[in-house]
Motif scaffolding. Structure first.
Motif, PDB file in Angstrom:
ATOM      1  N   LEU A 163       0.225   1.120  -9.249  1.00 25.84           N
ATOM      2  CA  LEU A 163       0.645   2.467  -9.645  1.00 25.84           C
ATOM      3  C   LEU A 163      -0.398   3.163 -10.509  1.00 25.84           C
ATOM      4  O   LEU A 163      -0.443   4.394 -10.548  1.00 25.84           O
ATOM      5  N   GLU A 164      -1.255   2.412 -11.163  1.00 25.74           N
ATOM      6  CA  GLU A 164      -2.365   3.053 -11.869  1.00 25.74           C
ATOM      7  C   GLU A 164      -3.435   3.513 -10.880  1.00 25.74           C
ATOM      8  O   GLU A 164      -4.033   4.564 -11.045  1.00 25.74           O
ATOM      9  N   ALA A 165      -3.656   2.705  -9.825  1.00 27.37           N
ATOM     10  CA  ALA A 165      -4.661   3.085  -8.821  1.00 27.37           C
ATOM     11  C   ALA A 165      -4.147   4.210  -7.921  1.00 27.37           C
ATOM     12  O   ALA A 165      -4.925   5.028  -7.440  1.00 27.37           O
ATOM     13  N   CYS A 166      -2.848   4.241  -7.667  1.00 29.35           N
ATOM     14  CA  CYS A 166      -2.241   5.227  -6.756  1.00 29.35           C
ATOM     15  C   CYS A 166      -1.045   5.882  -7.438  1.00 29.35           C
ATOM     16  O   CYS A 166       0.110   5.585  -7.111  1.00 29.35           O
ATOM     17  N   PRO A 167      -1.295   6.775  -8.393  1.00 27.79           N
ATOM     18  CA  PRO A 167      -0.175   7.326  -9.171  1.00 27.79           C
ATOM     19  C   PRO A 167       0.714   8.289  -8.380  1.00 27.79           C
ATOM     20  O   PRO A 167       1.798   8.624  -8.839  1.00 27.79           O
ATOM     21  N   ASP A 168       0.259   8.698  -7.190  1.00 25.60           N
ATOM     22  CA  ASP A 168       1.021   9.716  -6.455  1.00 25.60           C
ATOM     23  C   ASP A 168       1.874   9.132  -5.324  1.00 25.60           C
ATOM     24  O   ASP A 168       2.265   9.846  -4.410  1.00 25.60           O
ATOM     25  N   LEU A 169       2.183   7.856  -5.391  1.00 30.43           N
ATOM     26  CA  LEU A 169       3.013   7.247  -4.338  1.00 30.43           C
ATOM     27  C   LEU A 169       4.428   7.819  -4.371  1.00 30.43           C
ATOM     28  O   LEU A 169       5.006   8.004  -5.442  1.00 30.43           O
ATOM     29  N   ASP A 170       4.992   8.063  -3.172  1.00 31.83           N
ATOM     30  CA  ASP A 170       6.397   8.467  -3.088  1.00 31.83           C
ATOM     31  C   ASP A 170       7.317   7.250  -3.183  1.00 31.83           C
ATOM     32  O   ASP A 170       8.448   7.353  -3.654  1.00 31.83           O
ATOM     33  N   ALA A 171       6.826   6.103  -2.670  1.00 32.82           N
ATOM     34  CA  ALA A 171       7.676   4.910  -2.653  1.00 32.82           C
ATOM     35  C   ALA A 171       6.814   3.662  -2.602  1.00 32.82           C
ATOM     36  O   ALA A 171       5.682   3.690  -2.112  1.00 32.82           O
ATOM     37  N   VAL A 172       7.354   2.588  -3.119  1.00 30.97           N
ATOM     38  CA  VAL A 172       6.736   1.276  -2.937  1.00 30.97           C
ATOM     39  C   VAL A 172       7.818   0.352  -2.372  1.00 30.97           C
ATOM     40  O   VAL A 172       8.955   0.356  -2.850  1.00 30.97           O
ATOM     41  N   VAL A 173       7.448  -0.358  -1.297  1.00 29.67           N
ATOM     42  CA  VAL A 173       8.422  -1.224  -0.632  1.00 29.67           C
ATOM     43  C   VAL A 173       8.078  -2.675  -0.952  1.00 29.67           C
ATOM     44  O   VAL A 173       6.930  -3.109  -0.785  1.00 29.67           O
ATOM     45  N   VAL A 174       9.073  -3.412  -1.433  1.00 29.17           N
ATOM     46  CA  VAL A 174       8.856  -4.755  -1.969  1.00 29.17           C
ATOM     47  C   VAL A 174       9.755  -5.766  -1.262  1.00 29.17           C
ATOM     48  O   VAL A 174      10.981  -5.588  -1.244  1.00 29.17           O
ATOM     49  N   PRO A 175       9.198  -6.830  -0.687  1.00 31.72           N
ATOM     50  CA  PRO A 175      10.044  -7.855  -0.078  1.00 31.72           C
ATOM     51  C   PRO A 175      10.709  -8.709  -1.159  1.00 31.72           C
ATOM     52  O   PRO A 175      10.113  -8.982  -2.197  1.00 31.72           O
ATOM     53  N   VAL A 176      11.941  -9.114  -0.882  1.00 31.59           N
ATOM     54  CA  VAL A 176      12.739  -9.807  -1.899  1.00 31.59           C
ATOM     55  C   VAL A 176      13.245 -11.158  -1.397  1.00 31.59           C
ATOM     56  O   VAL A 176      13.728 -11.282  -0.269  1.00 31.59           O
ATOM     57  N   GLY A 177      13.090 -12.160  -2.258  1.00 33.89           N
ATOM     58  CA  GLY A 177      13.771 -13.448  -2.092  1.00 33.89           C
ATOM     59  C   GLY A 177      14.699 -13.594  -3.285  1.00 33.89           C
ATOM     60  O   GLY A 177      15.866 -13.229  -3.247  1.00 33.89           O
ATOM     61  N   SER A 178      14.150 -14.085  -4.396  1.00 33.00           N
ATOM     62  CA  SER A 178      14.939 -14.166  -5.625  1.00 33.00           C
ATOM     63  C   SER A 178      14.996 -12.814  -6.333  1.00 33.00           C
ATOM     64  O   SER A 178      15.897 -12.571  -7.133  1.00 33.00           O
ATOM     65  N   GLY A 179      14.005 -11.973  -6.100  1.00 26.14           N
ATOM     66  CA  GLY A 179      14.016 -10.637  -6.685  1.00 26.14           C
ATOM     67  C   GLY A 179      13.063 -10.442  -7.861  1.00 26.14           C
ATOM     68  O   GLY A 179      13.046  -9.372  -8.470  1.00 26.14           O
TER      69      GLY A 179
END
Ligand SMILES: *Cc1c(COP(=O)(O)O)cnc(C)c1O
Length: 314
Positions: A163-179
């Motif tokens: 987020l410091e390198a790309c401050p203008d992202l609309d969304a970040v998608v994260v895969p989850v196991g334990s979370g």
């Protein structure tokens, strides 16, 4: 159990700075075209253990008193958490025992032993391995792969970089196991990029974290996914508490959609991802209308694909 704070993530970044370089985040025109969106791939597959979890393992070990390190640690894992703790224990000269389910991939067992850990194969699944690890808790410090604040603070550093390198992202998608990864993402996004939506994704064949988030309580669910990093049968309390506060959405994809996304990463982004490392892209490809024209990051959380997984990509 105290959840980690954003300050804990900042402290983890300082602890990690001498041991792990920042990972790259690249875009690929062919991938953008395939997705119909502006896609940033955060490359955690290039970590020394091949997965983002090493950030958490090193942060945990860095924060332990020397006498606790000397006593040694025990944990349970299908693979990447095992390698993370084994790697970190080796860096800090701590004895390490890892219990893996009997079905764990040969590659991950070999890699974990390669870091000097003692690997015990026990149980048909994670629940069985957990039981065997808990039986050793008198002897060693038992590390829960999900309910350990230092692990979440450590993996949160990936999102600080992103987020410091790309401050203008609309969304970040994260895969989850334990979370833990998604919990770290929520902490960081709230502090540095509140406009960026954190979207979690899990396999529909192992929806425990998804269903826990929807229920507002930790639940158990069947655990049938073939995607190792996402294979968990229950929600974890600590990450769920952070997801409840910070997550915008939680999506499910099929194992087949994950395999297709693995292929796209290989052909459009010259990246070998394990299934879990392709799940975020799978969520974007599964819902093109939702992401059309957006700037979205997908976290390639790991590259430890087994031989059979690689063969299945052909
Ligand atoms: C562990 C893992 C995940 C899931 O992360 P959690 O923090 O357990 O939710 C995703 N991808 C890979 C490659 C993993 O090893």
């Amino acid at each position: 159990m105290r959840p980690p704070t954003f300050d804990d993530v900042l402290a983890a970044r300082d602890l990690l700075s001498s041991r792990l370089p920042a990972t790259p985040q690249w875009s690929y025109p062919a991938l953008d075209e395939a997705a119909g969106a502006s896609v940033v791939v955060k490359h955690e597959n290039v970590q020394p253990t091949g997965a983002f979890k090493v950030r958490g393992g090193l942060t945990l070990l860095a924060g332990l008193a020397p006498e606790r390190r000397r006593r040694g640690l025990v944990t349970y894992s299908t693979g990447n958490h095992a390698q993370s703790i084994a790697y970190a224990c080796a860096e800090y000269d701590a004895p390490c025992t890892v219990v893996m389910p009997e079905t764990a991939s040969e590659e991950k067992v070999r890699a974990t032993r390669g870091y000097g850990a003692r690997v015990l194969l026990s149980g048909a699944d994670m629940a069985g391995a957990q039981k065997a690890a808990e039986a050793l808790a008198d002897e060693f410090l038992l590390v829960s792969p999900g309910d350990t604040a230092a692990l979440m603070a450590g993996v949160g550093t990936a999102y600080l970089e992103l987020l410091e390198a790309c401050p203008d992202l609309d969304a970040v998608v994260v895969p989850v196991g334990s979370g833990t990864g998604a919990a770290g993402a929520c902490l960081v996004a709230a502090a540095v990029a509140p406009h960026c939506r954190v979207i979690a994704v899990q396999s529909a064949s192992s929806p425990a974290a998804h269903d826990s988030w929807r229920a507002g309580d930790t639940v158990e669910r069947p655990n049938r996914t073939a995607v190792e990093g996402l294979a968990t049968g229950r929600g974890f309390t600590l990450p769920q508490s952070l997801l409840r506060a910070g997550l915008a959405e939680f999506r499910l994809v099929s194992d087949e959609q994950i395999r297709a996304a693995q292929r796209v990463l290989a052909t459009h982004a010259h990246t070998l991802a394990e299934g879990a490392g392709a799940a975020a892209l799978a969520a974007v490809l599964a819902a093109p209308d939702d992401f059309a024209g957006r700037r979205v990051a997908v976290v390639c959380t790991g590259g430890n694909a087994s031989r059979s997984e690689i063969a299945a990509l052909a």
